[in-house]
Write an enzyme that holds these catalytic residues in place. Structure first.
Site, mmCIF file in Angstrom:
data_model
loop_
_atom_site.group_PDB
_atom_site.id
_atom_site.type_symbol
_atom_site.label_atom_id
_atom_site.label_comp_id
_atom_site.label_asym_id
_atom_site.label_seq_id
_atom_site.Cartn_x
_atom_site.Cartn_y
_atom_site.Cartn_z
ATOM 1 N N TYR A 164 0.851 -1.186 0.000
ATOM 2 C CA TYR A 164 0.000 0.000 0.000
ATOM 3 C C TYR A 164 0.889 1.239 0.000
ATOM 4 O O TYR A 164 1.964 1.242 0.612
ATOM 5 C CB TYR A 164 -0.908 0.041 1.235
ATOM 6 N N HIS A 172 -6.313 1.346 -1.789
ATOM 7 C CA HIS A 172 -6.208 -0.075 -2.102
ATOM 8 C C HIS A 172 -4.760 -0.416 -2.463
ATOM 9 O O HIS A 172 -3.999 0.436 -2.929
ATOM 10 C CB HIS A 172 -7.130 -0.441 -3.266
ATOM 11 N N LYS A 215 -4.545 -5.692 -9.368
ATOM 12 C CA LYS A 215 -3.237 -5.647 -8.731
ATOM 13 C C LYS A 215 -2.215 -6.290 -9.659
ATOM 14 O O LYS A 215 -2.541 -7.146 -10.476
ATOM 15 C CB LYS A 215 -3.246 -6.368 -7.383
#
Length: 265
Positions: A164, A172, A215
Site C-alpha cells: 500500500y 487499495h 493488482k
C-alpha cells in the site's frame, strides 16, 4: 314564488322536516341529530315539546357533562409496588486486541525503537535474538517498509505481501508480492537448504487472481547469505551490517496478450 294564502307553509328547515308524520321522528329509535341542531358546546339535544298541529318543534339543550375516563389501576394488597432506582452506569470492557506480525514487531523495535518485545516471563528479548527468530520473513518487510511502502499480509489473494502507498485505511493495494528465496553464493553448496519449487500453473493462477482485483504481481528474489557470512557480519557491524548482505531484486509479471503485446510494424 310566494306561498298561497290559506295553505300551510311547506317545511324548509330540519326541525320542520322532523315534525312530519312520515319522518324519522315518528319511528322507533333514537332521534338523529343534524349539524344545524348542535350548539357551540356540542351538547346533545333532547326534545322537550312536540305538537302535531304546530309548524315548528321546540327543542332545548340540557347541561351535559361527559363522564371523565378514569384509568384502571390494578393493585394487589399482598404485593407492594417496587421502588424504582436509577440505572447504574455499566463498565464497558474493551475486548479489541491490537495484533502485530513478527515483521512489524521487529521493524518497530529495531528501526524506530517504539516497541519492546518480551518473552513469556516478561524478560525483554534482544534485537539480535529477534532477528534470529524473524529473519526468515522479516527482510522483505524491512526492505519495502524502509522505502516508504506499507506491507500487509496477502494470504487473502494467495501472495506473501500486499503493498500500500499509505495503508489499508486510505487506499487499495497496487501490488502483490511473492517472495522467491535465492541461494547464489557458492558457500551454500556446503550447507543444506531447500529451494521452494514453483510451477507455471501456480504462477498463472496467482497472476490471474491479482488481475481480477486490479493488482500487479511482483516476484521478489531475495539472495540469502550463507550462515558463515551472516555470522561474520553480525560480529563486525551488528544487525545493520548483516541486513546489507541480503540482496533484493523485484520482477513484475504481466499477462501476455496477443493483440496488446504484438510488435507494431
Amino acid at each position: 314564488m310566494e306561498p298561497v294564502i290559506g295553505q300551510p307553509r311547506p317545511p324548509v328547515g330540519p326541525a320542520e322536516l322532523l315534525a312530519l308524520p312520515n319522518s324519522l321522528a315518528s319511528a322507533t329509535g333514537p332521534k338523529p341529530i343534524f349539524p344545524s341542531d348542535l350548539f357551540a358546546t356540542h351538547a346533545p339535544l333532547t326534545p322537550s315539546k312536540r305538537s302535531a298541529g304546530d309548524d315548528e318543534v321546540l327543542v332545548e339543550a340540557k347541561d351535559y357533562q361527559p363522564p371523565k375516563r378514569q384509568k384502571s389501576v390494578r393493585f394487589s394488597p399482598e404485593v407492594e409496588p417496587e421502588e424504582t432506582t436509577p440505572a447504574q452506569p455499566t463498565e464497558i470492557i474493551n475486548r479489541e486486541i491490537f495484533q502485530l506480525s513478527r515483521e512489524e514487531a521487529f521493524f518497530l523495535q529495531f528501526s524506530l525503537g517504539a516497541l519492546k518485545v518480551v518473552d513469556r516471563g516478561g524478560v525483554p528479548i534482544p534485537t539480535q535474538r529477534l532477528l534470529d527468530l524473524f529473519r526468515a520473513s522479516s527482510r522483505v518487510y524491512h526492505h519495502f517498509r524502509s522505502l516508504g511502502w506499507v506491507p500487509r499480509h496477502g494470504i487473502k489473494f494467495g501472495v506473501d505481501w500486499l503493498l500500500y502507498q499509505r495503508g489499508p485505511a486510505f487506499d487499495h493495494s497496487e501490488f502483490g508480492i511473492v517472495v522467491m528465496p535465492a541461494y547464489t553464493n557458492k558457500l551454500w553448496d556446503e550447507h543444506e537448504h531447500q529451494t521452494p519449487k514453483r510451477s507455471w500453473s501456480w504462477l498463472m493462477g496467482v497472476n490471474r487472481v491479482l488481475s481480477h482485483v486490479l493488482k500487479s504481481l511482483v516476484l521478489v528474489y531475495v539472495d540469502i547469505p550463507p550462515p558463515p557470512v551472516f555470522d561474520e557480519a553480525m560480529k563486525q557491524g551488528g544487525i545493520a551490517a548483516a541486513l546489507k548482505n541480503y540482496k533484493v531484486r523485484e520482477v513484475m509479471v504481466r499477462r501476455f496478450s496477443v493483440n496488446r503485446n504484438r510488435e507494431s510494424k
